[in-house]
Design an enzyme around this catalytic site. Structure first.
Site, PDB file in Angstrom:
ATOM      1  N   THR A 547      32.738  35.816  17.212  1.00  0.00           N
ATOM      2  CA  THR A 547      33.103  34.498  16.699  1.00  0.00           C
ATOM      3  C   THR A 547      31.795  33.858  16.274  1.00  0.00           C
ATOM      4  O   THR A 547      30.749  34.124  16.895  1.00  0.00           O
ATOM      5  CB  THR A 547      33.819  33.629  17.754  1.00  0.00           C
ATOM      6  N   SER A 669      21.894  52.986  -6.710  1.00  0.00           N
ATOM      7  CA  SER A 669      21.023  52.016  -7.368  1.00  0.00           C
ATOM      8  C   SER A 669      20.330  52.682  -8.542  1.00  0.00           C
ATOM      9  O   SER A 669      19.939  53.843  -8.455  1.00  0.00           O
ATOM     10  CB  SER A 669      19.983  51.509  -6.366  1.00  0.00           C
ATOM     11  N   LYS A 675      19.348  54.346  -2.155  1.00  0.00           N
ATOM     12  CA  LYS A 675      20.421  53.416  -1.793  1.00  0.00           C
ATOM     13  C   LYS A 675      21.823  53.960  -1.974  1.00  0.00           C
ATOM     14  O   LYS A 675      22.104  54.762  -2.848  1.00  0.00           O
ATOM     15  CB  LYS A 675      20.269  52.131  -2.609  1.00  0.00           C
ATOM     16  N   ASN A 677      25.439  51.917  -1.968  1.00  0.00           N
ATOM     17  CA  ASN A 677      25.990  50.563  -1.874  1.00  0.00           C
ATOM     18  C   ASN A 677      27.515  50.567  -1.731  1.00  0.00           C
ATOM     19  O   ASN A 677      28.184  51.361  -2.385  1.00  0.00           O
ATOM     20  CB  ASN A 677      25.632  49.763  -3.137  1.00  0.00           C
ATOM     21  N   GLU A 682      32.393  44.975  -2.142  1.00  0.00           N
ATOM     22  CA  GLU A 682      31.746  43.751  -2.625  1.00  0.00           C
ATOM     23  C   GLU A 682      32.555  43.174  -3.780  1.00  0.00           C
ATOM     24  O   GLU A 682      32.723  41.963  -3.905  1.00  0.00           O
ATOM     25  CB  GLU A 682      30.325  44.051  -3.109  1.00  0.00           C
ATOM     26  N   GLN A 714      51.817  28.594 -23.143  1.00  0.00           N
ATOM     27  CA  GLN A 714      51.398  29.929 -23.589  1.00  0.00           C
ATOM     28  C   GLN A 714      50.165  30.399 -22.802  1.00  0.00           C
ATOM     29  O   GLN A 714      49.930  31.594 -22.652  1.00  0.00           O
ATOM     30  CB  GLN A 714      51.085  29.860 -25.089  1.00  0.00           C
TER      31      GLN A 714
END
Ligand SMILES: N/C(=N\CCC[C@H](N)C(=O)O)N[C@@H](CC(=O)O)C(=O)O
Length: 852
Positions: A547, A669, A675, A677, A682, A714
């Site tokens: 939390t 990358s 890298k 990702n 995302e 429209q």
């Protein structure tokens, strides 16, 4: 000669030779017309010697060739290529060419520079070219579309016909096929959206002869003087994308011109004849009256790298990122070329070429997700004016009008470029309507049969990609109705009896939403199943619960995953409710007041599987609350998906390291090789923004409307389509991600001791011993403080230590300490206790029909 109809009117084999006299003699290593970028943009004329050819083979991948072959293109060369608009100054005496040679001499020993393109075009003033140029210029000037109405889809499938055939239900207007003579094959072109017809006279916005009301800097770029189209080599993958015409020219004397990207659509619609595939390949020379100037899709391009974005934007074009991307790549490539590193490093040119072509490396669009829409004015540039004139027709509503609308108004008011997607529902509605009219004796059974047959044929044409969508017919309704009249004649003119586009559009839209909701519901279920299967794989895995993003209490991973499943279930519930509420039939409400004709709205509603006709005809055509509700439901679902996206992105980070996505759902990358990702998630998070935006758009759209139909309505369609597309994509990607991640049990377990996750369970222990909760909270707080001072876990405190905090602690306290014990102590309904979670998991498996 080979006749090629390529998607955008370009083909890799359409070549013109550069007659470069620029000193390279065809040797790439020597200065030629495109010196520093030679490996990518070499002069194919003199540079097509054996040596450079064989080099080229080795240095250029064959994807363009493959793409060409796949597109049914006859290959004429092994070298892929793309085309260049270069702007040599043909004046000869204006000093630019001379300038070039002067500077060349001056800088003999200085750093290599970009030699002038003009050297490629010396001695080409022959009559034939002049005649061709004049013809091309005349045609282009007469027919160039208004820039504000031009869109340039950044990519298109290299084989659109194939794509069409493979996905008939996803019919979309493909690119115009370009015939050998360079014209768009309009009538036979599948699903073309035919643009507003250019109008001569006072309304004309495209006539070359009409004086522009705008100051020169805001006018559409015109033809450039001495425009040359030359072939440059080896644009890997370039021809597989609709990048258009790339002109990439270095010039030593380059104060006014470096390079340009010309509109692919200009080109597609009006490719100079010299560029069609021909064994007699000649450079196309286009002359015009402007001084040498190069445009990047509307931006004047200046000589120095830093100055190349100056110049006025052209409405509707300047904001197209592909053009800017190319501009950036060009600037970057030139910058690299100007470094000493580039001069010394042979591979530098290749690297630069790669960098420069990066912008084209996007995947082909998925026609299901992103129909490619041709520009409003496209066909106007592909037709001779007499043809355009012939195509003019009186609008279906044109009885009271003495003159047609302007091109601008026509382009601005059309909706066919997106509402064609409603065709299936429009035809469905028309069929139900025709049947009802016949049942009511308002048309004959014979007329009804003819109408139904005609509508079937039109639907087939659309699905086969052979239907001609026309922007001058405004929208999906009038396109289909006009085509039906063309096809079956008089009976079709009765179809619009007791019907208006106002009730027609909202009927189409409700039917569309109904199907769209069903699709989303299906995808939600798929994602739920994936989550439940994932949860089933990690039944016992305890993870930290957070939390405030601070460690809070231990939870079972399945408990967390099932929390998503619950949320998705409510998302589905909202959509189901929305579907139920929208499933009422507006057809027969007509414009707003209903009709004096004896129609049977119950029959139409029933035939279209609506629950009932809408009760109030004004309400029926007025409201888009069903769209709002749908978009709101989508938005809430998008919130949930976005949060999952955020969580998984976080968990995939090195800092958390709790999950690893497989390569199949990761991206890399372009600069940092190490890298990996989690881009899909995302983007799930990112796309939620547009889903909320779509809701906002329609909320704002509707809030100020007087009752009944207003043309503003429209504007509901694009946000609606966009929202549905986004949510479907988000769900699909979430599902795939869930199927392709693994949780790192060891890493998670080793992280569990941190954060005193068992502290609350310890407080519960004290409560069980009769200590008031506020007191037990305080005791545990002091116990944690002791742990902090001793740098240990609660479970590591000895009984004496605990008793020193409070004598109530006994030996059984250790049954409550540690995350496993803590989790096992949870027993409340819906808690993270093992029994509870196991039960929940079983329930979901049953509910979702997961058997094993
Ligand atoms: N123009 C019009 N409705 C167009 C509805 C379709 C439009 N493309 C849309 O998407 O809303 N309304 C006319 C009636 C009609 O054209 O049927 C009116 O109320 O005056």
């Amino acid at each position: 000669m080979s006749t090629v109809a390529t998607p955008r009117g370009r083909s890799s084999q359409r070549r013109t030779r550069c007659k470069c006299a620029g000193g390279g003699g065809g040797d790439r290593a020597a200065a030629c017309c495109f010196n520093p970028l030679r490996s990518l943009f070499r002069c194919p004329g003199r540079g097509r010697g054996r040596r450079s050819r064989s080099r080229s083979r080795h240095t250029t991948p064959s994807k363009v060739r493959d793409a060409s072959v796949a597109g049914g293109v006859e290959q004429q060369s092994e070298e892929p290529s793309f085309f260049v608009y270069a702007m040599p100054n043909q004046g000869g005496g204006d000093g630019v060419t001379a300038d070039h040679s002067k500077k060349k001499k001056k800088k003999k020993h200085s750093k290599p520079r970009l030699p002038s393109i003009r050297s490629c075009f010396r001695g080409k003033k022959n009559k034939e070219r002049k005649a061709n140029a004049a013809a091309v210029v005349a045609r282009r000037q007469a027919l160039t579309p208004a820039p504000s109405l031009v869109t340039h889809p950044p990519h298109s499938p290299s084989t659109p016909e194939k794509t069409q055939a493979a996905t008939p239900s996803a019919t979309q207007p493909p690119s115009p096929a370009v015939t050998e003579n360079g014209r768009t094959n309009s009538p036979a072109t599948p699903n073309r959206i035919i643009p507003a017809t250019p109008r001569p006279g006072k309304h004309s916005t495209s006539s070359a002869s009409a004086p522009s009301p705008f100051p020169p800097q805001w006018q559409q770029p015109k033809q450039v003087e001495g425009l040359e189209i030359v072939e440059v080599a080896t644009g890997e993958r370039l021809s597989a994308h609709d990048v258009g015409l790339i002109e990439m020219v270095g010039s030593s004397a380059d104060v006014s011109a470096e390079s340009s990207v010309k509109s692919s659509l200009d080109y597609a619609n009006d490719p100079p004849q010299q560029l069609t595939v021909s064994s007699k390949r000649k450079p196309a020379v286009v002359k015009a009256t402007e001084p040498t100037r190069v445009w990047l899709n509307g931006n004047a391009v200046k000589g120095k790298a830093g100055e190349r974005f100056t110049g006025p934007p052209v409405a509707g074009e300047a904001d197209e990122l592909w053009a800017h991307d190319i501009a950036c790549s060009r600037v970057h490539a030139v910058m690299l070329a100007e470094t000493s590193w580039a001069k010394r490093t042979p591979s530098a040119t290749i690297l630069m070429a790669a960098a420069t072509s990066q912008s084209f490396l996007s995947p082909a669009p998925n026609p299901l997700l992103r129909p490619r829409i041709l520009p409003v004015a496209a066909a106007s540039t592909s037709m001779a004016s007499s043809e355009s004139e012939e195509r003019k027709e009186t609008k279906l509503w044109g009885g009271r009008f003495e003159e047609g609308v302007t091109d601008a108004v026509e382009g601005f008011t059309e909706s066919i470029s997106y509402d064609w997607q409603l065709y299936k529902y429009d035809i469905m509605g028309s069929k139900a309507h025709a049947s009802m009219l016949a049942a009511q004796g308002l048309i004959t059974a014979g007329d009804k049969d003819i109408i139904l047959e005609g509508l079937d044929q039109i639907e087939k044409l659309i699905q086969d990609g052979k239907f001609e969508w026309r922007t001058d017919r405004e929208d999906v309704h009038m396109n289909i109705e006009a085509a039906l009249i063309e096809k079956v004649g008089e009976p079709a003119k009765k179809l619009h009896t007791a019907r208006s586009r106002n009730d027609q559009i909202v009927t189409d839209l409700r039917l569309w939403c109904r199907d769209a909701i069903d699709k989303i519901l299906f995808r939600i279920k798929q994602f739920q199943v994936s989550l439940v299967l994932l949860a089933s794989k990690y039944v016992d895995l305890i993870v930290p619960g957070y939390t405030h993003l601070q460690r809070a209490q231990p939870v079972l991973l399945p408990h967390l995953l099932l929390s998503y499943v619950e949320q998705l279930e409510r998302d589905a519930g909202r959509l189901v409710n929305c579907r139920e509420r929208l499933n009422f039939c507006p057809l027969g409400a007509c414009a707003l007041a209903g009709t004096g004709l004896p129609i049977d709205r119950f029959k139409t509603a029933k035939d279209l599987k609506f629950t009932a006709p809408m009760k109030n005809s004004i309400d029926a055509v007025s409201d888009r609350d069903f769209v709002l509700e749908f978009l709101a439901a989508n938005s809430i679902a998008a919130v949930h998906l976005s949060r999952i996206g955020e969580e998984w992105v976080l968990w995939a980070s090195e800092e958390f390291g709790f999950l690893t996505p497989s390569d199949s759902v990761s991206t890399g990358s372009s600069i940092m090789p190490q890298k990996k990702n989690p881009d899909p998630m995302e983007l799930v998070r990112g796309k939620s923004a547009r889903v909320f935006g779509d809701l906002m758009t329609v909320l704002t759209l509707c809030k100020g409307l007087p009752q009944a139909y207003n043309r503003d309505l429209q504007e509901d369609k694009e946000p609606l389509f966009d929202s549905v597309k986004a949510v479907l994509g988000m769900l699909e990607v979430c599902t795939e991600f869930a199927q392709n991640i693994s949780f790192n049990s060891k890493r998670i377990q080793s992280s569990l001791p941190a954060g005193y996750l068992d502290a609350t369970t310890l407080a519960d222990y004290l409560v069980k011993k009769g200590v008031p909760f506020r007191t037990s909270h305080e005791i545990v707080g002091r116990s944690v403080a002791l742990c902090v001072s001793k740098n240990c876990q609660l479970a590591e405190l000895g009984l004496d230590d605990l008793k020193s905090v409070h004598p109530v602690f006994e030996g059984d306290v250790y049954e409550y300490l540690g995350v496993e014990n803590a989790v096992n102590k949870f027993i409340s309904y819906g808690s993270t206790g093992s029994e509870q979670v196991k039960k929940q998991l079983e329930d979901w498996r049953t509910q979702l029909g997961i058997s094993s």
